[in-house]
Design a protein around this motif. Structure first.
Motif, PDB file in Angstrom:
ATOM      1  N   GLY A   1       8.336   6.540  -2.214  1.00  0.00           N
ATOM      2  CA  GLY A   1       8.327   7.645  -1.263  1.00  0.00           C
ATOM      3  C   GLY A   1       8.034   7.095   0.116  1.00  0.00           C
ATOM      4  N   GLY A   2       8.161   7.927   1.125  1.00  0.00           N
ATOM      5  CA  GLY A   2       8.042   7.461   2.497  1.00  0.00           C
ATOM      6  C   GLY A   2       6.647   7.051   2.928  1.00  0.00           C
ATOM      7  N   PHE A   3       5.600   7.514   2.208  1.00  0.00           N
ATOM      8  CA  PHE A   3       4.242   7.091   2.548  1.00  0.00           C
ATOM      9  C   PHE A   3       3.930   5.807   1.782  1.00  0.00           C
ATOM     10  N   SER A   4       4.652   4.757   2.148  1.00  0.00           N
ATOM     11  CA  SER A   4       4.504   3.450   1.520  1.00  0.00           C
ATOM     12  C   SER A   4       4.936   2.401   2.531  1.00  0.00           C
ATOM     13  N   GLN A   5       4.520   1.179   2.300  1.00  0.00           N
ATOM     14  CA  GLN A   5       4.889   0.132   3.243  1.00  0.00           C
ATOM     15  C   GLN A   5       6.346  -0.307   3.074  1.00  0.00           C
ATOM     16  N   TYR A   6       6.835  -0.206   1.845  1.00  0.00           N
ATOM     17  CA  TYR A   6       8.234  -0.549   1.586  1.00  0.00           C
ATOM     18  C   TYR A   6       8.842   0.522   0.689  1.00  0.00           C
ATOM     19  N   LEU A   7      10.115   0.783   0.901  1.00  0.00           N
ATOM     20  CA  LEU A   7      10.793   1.873   0.207  1.00  0.00           C
ATOM     21  C   LEU A   7      12.165   1.401  -0.269  1.00  0.00           C
ATOM     22  N   ARG A   8      12.461   1.654  -1.534  1.00  0.00           N
ATOM     23  CA  ARG A   8      13.802   1.360  -2.041  1.00  0.00           C
ATOM     24  C   ARG A   8      14.661   2.625  -1.981  1.00  0.00           C
ATOM     25  N   VAL A   9      15.817   2.493  -1.379  1.00  0.00           N
ATOM     26  CA  VAL A   9      16.787   3.585  -1.327  1.00  0.00           C
ATOM     27  C   VAL A   9      17.925   3.223  -2.277  1.00  0.00           C
ATOM     28  N   SER A  10      18.321   4.170  -3.104  1.00  0.00           N
ATOM     29  CA  SER A  10      19.337   3.894  -4.108  1.00  0.00           C
ATOM     30  C   SER A  10      20.333   5.042  -4.200  1.00  0.00           C
ATOM     31  N   GLY A  11      21.299   4.889  -5.099  1.00  0.00           N
ATOM     32  CA  GLY A  11      22.256   5.955  -5.366  1.00  0.00           C
ATOM     33  C   GLY A  11      23.085   6.340  -4.158  1.00  0.00           C
TER      34      GLY A  11
ATOM     35  N   GLU B   1      -3.381   3.451  -2.460  1.00  0.00           N
ATOM     36  CA  GLU B   1      -3.360   2.653  -3.681  1.00  0.00           C
ATOM     37  C   GLU B   1      -2.402   1.473  -3.516  1.00  0.00           C
ATOM     38  N   GLU B   2      -2.453   0.555  -4.453  1.00  0.00           N
ATOM     39  CA  GLU B   2      -1.587  -0.615  -4.428  1.00  0.00           C
ATOM     40  C   GLU B   2      -0.482  -0.480  -5.475  1.00  0.00           C
ATOM     41  N   GLN B   3       0.727  -0.862  -5.092  1.00  0.00           N
ATOM     42  CA  GLN B   3       1.870  -0.933  -6.011  1.00  0.00           C
ATOM     43  C   GLN B   3       2.661  -2.193  -5.698  1.00  0.00           C
ATOM     44  N   GLU B   4       3.500  -2.583  -6.663  1.00  0.00           N
ATOM     45  CA  GLU B   4       4.427  -3.676  -6.416  1.00  0.00           C
ATOM     46  C   GLU B   4       5.537  -3.200  -5.476  1.00  0.00           C
TER      47      GLU B   4
ATOM     48  N   LYS C   1       0.829  -1.196   0.000  1.00  0.00           N
ATOM     49  CA  LYS C   1       0.000   0.000   0.000  1.00  0.00           C
ATOM     50  C   LYS C   1       0.871   1.256   0.000  1.00  0.00           C
ATOM     51  N   VAL C   2       0.411   2.256  -0.752  1.00  0.00           N
ATOM     52  CA  VAL C   2       1.086   3.553  -0.786  1.00  0.00           C
ATOM     53  C   VAL C   2       0.040   4.647  -0.634  1.00  0.00           C
ATOM     54  N   GLY C   3       0.489   5.832  -0.228  1.00  0.00           N
ATOM     55  CA  GLY C   3      -0.372   7.010  -0.190  1.00  0.00           C
ATOM     56  C   GLY C   3      -0.065   7.872  -1.402  1.00  0.00           C
ATOM     57  N   MET C   4      -0.952   7.878  -2.384  1.00  0.00           N
ATOM     58  CA  MET C   4      -0.719   8.603  -3.633  1.00  0.00           C
ATOM     59  C   MET C   4      -1.303  10.014  -3.545  1.00  0.00           C
ATOM     60  N   TYR C   5      -0.437  10.999  -3.724  1.00  0.00           N
ATOM     61  CA  TYR C   5      -0.827  12.404  -3.610  1.00  0.00           C
ATOM     62  C   TYR C   5      -1.263  12.940  -4.966  1.00  0.00           C
ATOM     63  N   TYR C   6      -2.495  13.470  -5.028  1.00  0.00           N
ATOM     64  CA  TYR C   6      -2.992  14.161  -6.217  1.00  0.00           C
ATOM     65  C   TYR C   6      -3.103  15.658  -5.948  1.00  0.00           C
ATOM     66  N   ARG C   7      -3.568  15.992  -4.764  1.00  0.00           N
ATOM     67  CA  ARG C   7      -3.599  17.357  -4.243  1.00  0.00           C
ATOM     68  C   ARG C   7      -3.868  17.226  -2.748  1.00  0.00           C
ATOM     69  N   ASN C   8      -3.784  18.336  -2.024  1.00  0.00           N
ATOM     70  CA  ASN C   8      -3.944  18.259  -0.567  1.00  0.00           C
ATOM     71  C   ASN C   8      -5.242  17.582  -0.151  1.00  0.00           C
ATOM     72  N   SER C   9      -6.314  17.838  -0.905  1.00  0.00           N
ATOM     73  CA  SER C   9      -7.614  17.284  -0.558  1.00  0.00           C
ATOM     74  C   SER C   9      -7.866  15.917  -1.193  1.00  0.00           C
TER      75      SER C   9
END
Length: 341
Positions: A112-122, A15-18, A2-10
């Motif tokens: 991004g940080g509003f997700s259950q899992y986060l990949r950090v790279s670079g 949503e679901e992502q891999e 699960k992730v928190g997808m931002y469209y606008r403040n309101s």
């Protein structure tokens, strides 16, 4: 996941992502806590890249590492930051790391940080991950990045023991300014905000005075302190606050623009009195790795305490509600998203 997808403040949706794949040099983090930053609520700043997953004040547990990673291992509890400087350009070498093009243009988080899992790279894998002490909670660790921006700001404006400081804006950053300024030996600390709840929180954080921003603030300083402030921090983009702040600095003092107005908004300034009275203007954006390390130490040793500023904890299924709460200054300071709640 699960992730928190931002469209606008309101409109922030769950949503679901891999789960991001881990390649060579990458680190996968199970996000345990992620704070909503005031900048996440700056719609004019965020909406141009929407839809996207926000969140950059986070902490979690390493669950996978790619080949070549030797700085962390599976099971480590870590703080992560998405922007890091190159450490090689003229800006980095002269101490202006957050002006580095690499810092400003490369985002090393997926998604991004509003997700259950986060990949950090670079470069963030080597210089943007900090191992947490066992005594530090994930919630406390979400304050490393915001506190680091304040660490950098007070160093930029050269706060010295005994200096009086006037802070415009009593949101989370404003309260961190209060706490750190007091820890560094500041003299009188005065805070102004239009919200009475936040003024009360500023007093609880250690401010000597907290006053409603509708007052004549330069006159208030003269009456309570005998003169204007040595250091003035603008921690709000409200134009009236900026205008009042410019009238609140004493001779030989410094005004720091920690926040700015929206694009296109301007403030008319007669520079003659500032020139004549040896007043400096400074700006400060973001935090470099050295600032994050210092912030971690301040939290680790209890020099700055932050647990009292957490007002709400919500799961990622309630991310839209969380953004609505964070946008209301009454009764709210820090909203924490716990993605696995």
């Amino acid at each position: 996941m699960k992730v928190g997808m931002y469209y606008r403040n309101s409109d922030v949706r769950t949503e679901e992502q891999e789960i991001p794949a881990v390649g060579d040099g990458d680190v996968l983090i199970k996000v345990m806590a992620s704070g909503i930053c005031g900048s996440d609520l700056m719609e004019w700043y965020r909406i141009k890249r929407a839809p996207l997953v926000l969140g950059h004040e986070l902490a979690g547990e390493v669950v996978a590492v790619g080949s070549g990673v030797d700085t962390v291992q599976v099971g480590d509890r870590v703080f992560a930051t998405h922007h890091v400087p190159c450490d090689e350009c003229i800006y980095c070498l002269s101490g202006h790391e957050t002006a580095c093009v690499t810092f400003q243009e490369q985002n090393n988080f997926t998604p991004g940080g509003f997700s259950q899992y986060l990949r950090v790279s670079g470069r963030s894998v080597r210089t943007g991950l900090l191992k947490l002490p066992d005594t530090m909670s994930f919630e406390t660790a979400t304050f490393i990045e915001p506190l680091a921006t304040v660490v950098r700001a007070l160093r930029t404006m050269a706060l010295s023991p005994g200096d009086s400081i006037m802070i415009y804006g009593a949101g989370l950053a404003g309260l961190l300014f209060v706490k750190l300024a007091k820890a560094l030996g500041a003299g009188t600390v005065v805070v102004a905000d239009i919200n009475d709840y936040r003024c009360a929180m500023a007093k609880r954080a250690g401010a000597d005075h907290a006053v409603n921003a509708t007052a004549d603030l330069p006159a208030f300083l003269q009456q309570t302190c005998g003169r204007l402030a040595d250091r003035v921090v603008i921690s709000t983009g409200a134009l009236p606050a900026i205008q009042a702040a410019l009238q609140s600095v004493d001779r030989g003092g410094t005004v720091l623009f920690f926040a700015v107005a929206q694009p296109g908004e301007t403030v008319a300034v007669d520079f003659n009195p500032f020139w004549r009275n040896d007043i400096s203007f400074k700006t400060c954006y973001g935090a470099a790795p050295r600032d994050n390390r210092q912030a971690l130490e301040l939290l680790k040793h209890g020099t700055v305490t932050v647990e009292d500023m957490i007002t709400h904890r919500l799961g990622i299924d309630r991310i839209g509600e969380a953004f609505g709460i964070a946008a209301d200054p009454t009764g709210t300071l820090k909203v924490i998203i716990e993605p696995h709640r």
